[in-house]
Write an enzyme that holds these catalytic residues in place. Structure first.
Site, PDB file in Angstrom:
ATOM      1  N   ASN A   7       0.882  -1.169   0.000  1.00  0.00           N
ATOM      2  CA  ASN A   7       0.000   0.000   0.000  1.00  0.00           C
ATOM      3  C   ASN A   7       0.918   1.217   0.000  1.00  0.00           C
ATOM      4  O   ASN A   7       1.465   1.601   1.033  1.00  0.00           O
ATOM      5  CB  ASN A   7      -0.889  -0.040   1.246  1.00  0.00           C
ATOM      6  N   LYS A  14       3.407   0.824   3.011  1.00  0.00           N
ATOM      7  CA  LYS A  14       2.979  -0.175   3.995  1.00  0.00           C
ATOM      8  C   LYS A  14       3.061  -1.516   3.281  1.00  0.00           C
ATOM      9  O   LYS A  14       2.647  -1.609   2.115  1.00  0.00           O
ATOM     10  CB  LYS A  14       1.515   0.119   4.368  1.00  0.00           C
ATOM     11  N   ARG A  95      -2.697  -2.138  -3.297  1.00  0.00           N
ATOM     12  CA  ARG A  95      -3.918  -1.393  -3.028  1.00  0.00           C
ATOM     13  C   ARG A  95      -3.884  -0.159  -3.928  1.00  0.00           C
ATOM     14  O   ARG A  95      -2.901   0.591  -3.925  1.00  0.00           O
ATOM     15  CB  ARG A  95      -3.955  -0.956  -1.571  1.00  0.00           C
ATOM     16  N   HIS A 184     -12.809   2.288   0.624  1.00  0.00           N
ATOM     17  CA  HIS A 184     -12.761   1.186   1.610  1.00  0.00           C
ATOM     18  C   HIS A 184     -13.409  -0.077   1.059  1.00  0.00           C
ATOM     19  O   HIS A 184     -13.844  -0.943   1.821  1.00  0.00           O
ATOM     20  CB  HIS A 184     -13.515   1.538   2.914  1.00  0.00           C
ATOM     21  N   LEU A 213     -15.393   1.728  10.699  1.00  0.00           N
ATOM     22  CA  LEU A 213     -15.137   2.919  11.511  1.00  0.00           C
ATOM     23  C   LEU A 213     -13.704   2.884  12.020  1.00  0.00           C
ATOM     24  O   LEU A 213     -13.384   2.168  12.974  1.00  0.00           O
ATOM     25  CB  LEU A 213     -16.116   2.961  12.696  1.00  0.00           C
ATOM     26  N   GLY A 214     -12.831   3.613  11.344  1.00  0.00           N
ATOM     27  CA  GLY A 214     -11.427   3.694  11.754  1.00  0.00           C
ATOM     28  C   GLY A 214     -11.037   5.152  11.729  1.00  0.00           C
ATOM     29  O   GLY A 214     -11.861   6.031  12.037  1.00  0.00           O
ATOM     30  N   GLY A 216     -10.446   6.700   8.922  1.00  0.00           N
ATOM     31  CA  GLY A 216     -11.457   7.037   7.918  1.00  0.00           C
ATOM     32  C   GLY A 216     -12.687   6.195   8.212  1.00  0.00           C
ATOM     33  O   GLY A 216     -12.548   5.092   8.740  1.00  0.00           O
ATOM     34  N   ARG A 245     -11.815  14.341   8.958  1.00  0.00           N
ATOM     35  CA  ARG A 245     -12.605  14.739   7.781  1.00  0.00           C
ATOM     36  C   ARG A 245     -14.039  15.058   8.191  1.00  0.00           C
ATOM     37  O   ARG A 245     -14.611  14.364   9.039  1.00  0.00           O
ATOM     38  CB  ARG A 245     -12.631  13.611   6.746  1.00  0.00           C
ATOM     39  N   ILE A 335     -12.146   1.547  15.370  1.00  0.00           N
ATOM     40  CA  ILE A 335     -13.185   1.943  16.328  1.00  0.00           C
ATOM     41  C   ILE A 335     -14.287   0.872  16.364  1.00  0.00           C
ATOM     42  O   ILE A 335     -14.704   0.428  17.441  1.00  0.00           O
ATOM     43  CB  ILE A 335     -13.770   3.328  15.945  1.00  0.00           C
ATOM     44  N   GLU A 337     -14.238  -2.259  15.799  1.00  0.00           N
ATOM     45  CA  GLU A 337     -13.882  -3.543  16.414  1.00  0.00           C
ATOM     46  C   GLU A 337     -13.605  -3.427  17.908  1.00  0.00           C
ATOM     47  O   GLU A 337     -13.773  -4.389  18.647  1.00  0.00           O
ATOM     48  CB  GLU A 337     -12.620  -4.116  15.740  1.00  0.00           C
ATOM     49  N   GLU A 388      -7.771  -6.127   5.379  1.00  0.00           N
ATOM     50  CA  GLU A 388      -7.684  -5.670   3.985  1.00  0.00           C
ATOM     51  C   GLU A 388      -6.494  -6.303   3.262  1.00  0.00           C
ATOM     52  O   GLU A 388      -6.577  -6.606   2.068  1.00  0.00           O
ATOM     53  CB  GLU A 388      -7.596  -4.146   3.944  1.00  0.00           C
TER      54      GLU A 388
END
Ligand code: AMP
Length: 404
Positions: A7, A14, A95, A184, A213-214, A216, A245, A335, A337, A388
């Site tokens: 990524n 990454k 990605r 996503h 929910l992370g 982003g 954002r 968030i 999880e 992912e």
């Protein structure tokens, strides 16, 4: 058979090397501050296991190729390496942010695919050039291994026109490709497949709302296993309130801010992407810090949390109507999880959908897919951890086997 997942960002890469026979990660890491004075490489061997080992290097990386060369050294190191040489990398999965309408499915990267990724740079000015850089690095360093592009926009390609078009002059869609693409998608697709397995339901009969929910945040409305709507739009700015954002706002605010503050388009873009959301309201964008502040009575942290929850609830309501009937509402990402308090707040007073959270199971931590609702509720609520990188690796193998 090992797949390297990349990524690539504008100044970072990454990566994760996955053994596809066990689907376990052999190593993962992040090269940061590429092209800057001092770079950093964080490399984890057997990540997220009891045997995890971390190596941190601080040195300059002139460009993406230099950064990745160092990663290859670590991966193939005689003592700490996880493979003997580069030849053990079967393929590279990338990605990629935006494939537009032309790339409807993941593809093996060739000149045509690179041309499309290049064509969409105006709509993905930060990500698409970086993704191309990652592809070029892989072509140079792993010439034996085919590269596959897995697109963030792909899962959302099944949205109907009524959902993906903006009610703007139609000509703007035809000439500038202005429409909602959604992002996503790799996570929403992985979660959809995992939920079908978990509920033991055929994928093509699965009706769910996925909440990623992370840092982003986005949601997808999934009908018969296919995405029919999502919260993000032509960029990942639309939809839910996020860490930094703003999500949905009245578009008339843009000319208003230009006039009142004298801000340029780029300045407004920066404010809306980097200075807004949770951070814009309370100065913090990590939900753990926000909870710590709320618990000490910080009213702005409480307000930011309430706004964040409220906007998720609004989209759950609208997506429930879009899907028509629901097999589950699914939470995932940092968030989704980990934050049981947020999940309970989102699902509170949702009698209209027949949702009832069980506080005890909701509070339990686990890396597995699980129910968090009371037995017998009309719409089950699930937590399904996302992965992912594994989805990209699986898709890479599927594309190369002609099975995607
Ligand atoms: P992601 O983008 O999926 O990696 O999610 C990152 C975000 O997840 C962080 O910025 C935090 O806001 C959030 N997060 C991670 N762990 C927790 C936790 N235990 N409780 C609440 N939020 C968390």
């Amino acid at each position: 058979m090992n797949v390297l997942v990349i990524n690539s960002g504008s100044s970072s890469i990454k990566y994760q090397l996955i053994d596809m026979t066990t689907e376990k990660s052999l190593c993962s890491g992040l090269v940061e501050r590429i092209g800057e004075g001092m770079g950093k490489l964080t490399h984890k061997i057997k990540p997220d296991t009891d045997a995890e080992e971390k190596i941190v290097l601080e040195q300059a990386f002139a460009n993406h190729v230099e950064g990745m060369k160092k990663v290859v050294d670590l991966i193939t190191d005689a003592e700490k390496g996880v493979i003997a040489d580069k030849g053990e990398i079967y393929a590279v999965g990338h990605r990629v942010l935006l494939g537009g309408e032309e790339i409807k499915q993941s593809v093996q990267i060739d000149e045509w695919a690179k041309g499309i990724i290049r064509d969409y740079i105006p709509l993905g000015p930060l990500h698409n050039p970086a993704n191309l850089a990652g592809i070029e690095v892989a072509e140079e360093l792993f010439p034996h291994a085919p590269s596959v592009g897995v697109f963030d926009t792909e899962f959302h390609q099944t949205m109907p026109k009524k959902a993906y078009l903006y009610p703007l002059p139609y000509d703007l869609y035809k000439t500038l490709r202005i429409r909602r693409y959604g992002f996503h998608g790799t996570s929403h697709r992985y979660i959809t497949k995992k939920t079908a397995q978990f509920l033991d339901k055929p994928l093509d009969q699965l009706n769910i709302i996925t909440c990623h929910l992370g840092n982003g945040c986005s949601m997808a409305a999934v009908k018969n296993g296919q995405c029919v709507d999502t919260t993000m739009g032509i960029t990942p700015l639309e939809g839910l309130m996020m860490g930094t954002r703003c999500g949905d706002i009245d578009p008339a605010l843009v000319p208003f801010l230009m006039e009142k503050k004298g801000w340029s388009g780029a300045e407004i873009d920066n404010v809306m992407n980097k200075q807004s959301g949770l951070k814009g309201i309370c100065g913090m964008n990590d939900m753990r810090d926000i909870h710590a502040a709320r618990e000490k009575g910080d009213e702005m942290a409480e307000l930011a949390f309430q706004m964040f929850v409220y906007r998720i609830r609004k989209y759950i309501g609208s997506f429930a109507v879009v899907v028509g009937k629901l097999d589950a509402i699914v939470f995932t990402a940092g968030i989704g999880e980990n934050d049981d308090f947020l999940r309970a707040a989102v699902c509170k007073d949702m009698d209209i959908l027949g949702i009832d959270i069980d506080e005890t199971v909701n509070a339990k931590r686990s890396g597995q897919a699980r129910h968090i609702g009371k037995p017998g509720q009309r719409v089950p609520v699930l937590v399904v951890p996302t992965n992912e990188e594994l989805e990209i690796a699986q898709t890479t193998v599927a594309v190369l086997n002609g099975k995607n």
